[in-house]
Scaffold this active site. Structure first.
Site, PDB file in Angstrom:
ATOM      1  N   VAL A   4       2.037 -49.857  -0.803  1.00  0.00           N
ATOM      2  CA  VAL A   4       0.789 -49.783  -1.563  1.00  0.00           C
ATOM      3  C   VAL A   4      -0.329 -49.178  -0.725  1.00  0.00           C
ATOM      4  O   VAL A   4      -1.242 -48.545  -1.250  1.00  0.00           O
ATOM      5  CB  VAL A   4       0.367 -51.195  -2.049  1.00  0.00           C
ATOM      6  CG1 VAL A   4      -0.843 -51.114  -2.963  1.00  0.00           C
ATOM      7  CG2 VAL A   4       1.527 -51.892  -2.777  1.00  0.00           C
ATOM      8  N   ALA A   5      -0.260 -49.341   0.592  1.00  0.00           N
ATOM      9  CA  ALA A   5      -1.328 -48.886   1.478  1.00  0.00           C
ATOM     10  C   ALA A   5      -1.508 -47.373   1.405  1.00  0.00           C
ATOM     11  O   ALA A   5      -0.528 -46.624   1.275  1.00  0.00           O
ATOM     12  CB  ALA A   5      -1.020 -49.291   2.916  1.00  0.00           C
ATOM     13  N   LYS A  25      -2.105 -38.527  -2.334  1.00  0.00           N
ATOM     14  CA  LYS A  25      -1.234 -39.365  -3.157  1.00  0.00           C
ATOM     15  C   LYS A  25      -0.117 -38.531  -3.783  1.00  0.00           C
ATOM     16  O   LYS A  25       1.038 -38.972  -3.881  1.00  0.00           O
ATOM     17  CB  LYS A  25      -2.053 -40.053  -4.256  1.00  0.00           C
ATOM     18  CG  LYS A  25      -3.061 -41.066  -3.758  1.00  0.00           C
ATOM     19  CD  LYS A  25      -2.408 -42.248  -3.079  1.00  0.00           C
ATOM     20  CE  LYS A  25      -1.684 -43.152  -4.056  1.00  0.00           C
ATOM     21  NZ  LYS A  25      -1.108 -44.346  -3.383  1.00  0.00           N
ATOM     22  N   GLY A  35      -2.012 -45.474 -13.946  1.00  0.00           N
ATOM     23  CA  GLY A  35      -3.240 -45.031 -14.583  1.00  0.00           C
ATOM     24  C   GLY A  35      -4.443 -45.695 -13.937  1.00  0.00           C
ATOM     25  O   GLY A  35      -4.333 -46.385 -12.918  1.00  0.00           O
ATOM     26  N   LEU A  36      -5.608 -45.505 -14.526  1.00  0.00           N
ATOM     27  CA  LEU A  36      -6.828 -46.139 -14.032  1.00  0.00           C
ATOM     28  C   LEU A  36      -6.693 -47.643 -14.260  1.00  0.00           C
ATOM     29  O   LEU A  36      -6.521 -48.098 -15.390  1.00  0.00           O
ATOM     30  CB  LEU A  36      -8.038 -45.584 -14.772  1.00  0.00           C
ATOM     31  CG  LEU A  36      -9.410 -45.870 -14.175  1.00  0.00           C
ATOM     32  CD1 LEU A  36      -9.538 -45.235 -12.789  1.00  0.00           C
ATOM     33  CD2 LEU A  36     -10.506 -45.345 -15.095  1.00  0.00           C
ATOM     34  N   VAL A  37      -6.761 -48.415 -13.181  1.00  0.00           N
ATOM     35  CA  VAL A  37      -6.430 -49.843 -13.237  1.00  0.00           C
ATOM     36  C   VAL A  37      -7.677 -50.680 -13.524  1.00  0.00           C
ATOM     37  O   VAL A  37      -8.691 -50.569 -12.840  1.00  0.00           O
ATOM     38  CB  VAL A  37      -5.787 -50.308 -11.922  1.00  0.00           C
ATOM     39  CG1 VAL A  37      -5.343 -51.767 -12.047  1.00  0.00           C
ATOM     40  CG2 VAL A  37      -4.596 -49.420 -11.568  1.00  0.00           C
TER      41      VAL A  37
END
Length: 315
Positions: free
Chosen positions: A83-84, A150, A177-179
């Site tokens: 995730v980093a 990314k 997507g946009l979280v």
């Protein structure tokens, strides 16, 4: 999978990472989590205070700019969630020229750590929906170094997973997507605030306008669904490849009209409500075809962002 199986989460103190750890601990997993600085008491304290953390959560110091540091955290784990990601370039770095170079080198090193461990079965990478843009395959039209990094990292990890030297390691990427939703961290997530402030801040509107221009619509996904999707990909018997993670695809016009209708306490600019509606159809059923079910629709995500932003005094 047996209860107590070891998994690793890189970037454990971030928005997605902390929620993912919270859910993994609740399910009985032993979690190895990495942070850039174990001396940061607020971030360490947040993770140690999570339910079931005592005896089941082990913290490691590791930085993408020093990717070999991840070996101890990955050792003995069955699954790794990467995730980093570097949000901005480290000005003092002489090893990498920008975040893209650092992120790709980090992804490659973490992949090789998984192979060397001899125990990791699957690497799951938290990617960004910007990598799904139809602009250019090489990402050269992307707005900033973060979005480009990314995209490159995801591309490289997928290629490593198909490589014959990958040791049979399965690689899953989840372009999210946009979280929206809430957060466990002490500071508000930029994505939540951006969604909530669209009716008040010109800057937030322009950011979402950029995303809409890049993708045609704004893909939304709730933080709870994001983490459940990650765990779903871990607990599946066998899975690899790329799975877009978004439950809704909405235009800026639809978003601002929702706020105008359901949150009349905000004054929505008429130009926002009358914005041009694009007849663009988005769909990605790959994750659902595997059996995953989203719990949150666009209305729930937008309302949760408003509720949280108001609680935090951001609107």
């Amino acid at each position: 999978m047996s209860e107590g199986s070891k998994v690793c989460v890189t970037g454990g103190n971030g928005y997605i990472g902390s929620w993912l750890i919270y859910k993994l601990l609740a399910r009985g997993y032993t979690v190895h989590a990495t942070l850039r600085d174990l001396k940061n008491e607020s971030k360490v304290g947040l993770l140690k205070s999570l339910p079931h953390a005592e005896g089941n959560l082990v913290l490691f110091e590791a930085d993408v700019y020093n990717p070999t540091q991840f070996d101890p955290a990955i050792q003995g784990c069955e699954f790794v969630f990467h995730v980093a990601t570097p949000l901005a370039h480290e000005p003092g770095s002489s090893q990498y020229k920008d975040t893209s170079e650092a992120a790709v080198a980090g992804a490659k090193s973490i992949f090789m750590s998984c192979v060397r461990s001899g125990t990791v079965k699957r690497l799951i990478y938290t990617a960004s929906v910007v990598s799904a843009s139809p602009l250019k395959e090489d990402g050269s039209d992307f707005k900033d170094d973060y979005t480009y990094s990314k995209t490159l990292s995801e591309k490289h990890l997928l290629s490593y997973g198909n490589d014959e030297n990958g040791g049979g390691l399965e690689v899953v990427t989840l372009p999210c997507g946009l979280v929206g939703g809430e957060t466990l961290t002490s500071s508000p997530s930029s994505s939540i605030i951006c969604i909530a402030q669209i009716v008040q801040q010109e800057r937030a509107y322009k950011s979402l306008k950029f995303l809409e221009g890049l993708l045609g619509k704004v893909p939304l996904v709730h933080i709870d669904d994001v983490c459940e999707a990650h765990i779903f990909c871990m607990e599946s018997t066998s899975i690899s490849g790329r799975f877009l993670c978004a439950s809704s695809y909405i235009s800026l016009q639809e978003m601002t009209n929702h706020y105008a209708l359901h949150h009349p306490e905000f004054t929505v600019k008429q130009e926002y409500k009358d914005g041009q509606s694009k007849d663009i159809k988005w769909t990605s059923t790959k994750l659902c075809d595997k059996g995953f079910v989203y719990k949150y629709d666009a209305k729930m995500i937008l309302d949760d962002c408003i509720r949280y932003a108001r609680k935090m005094g951001e609107i």
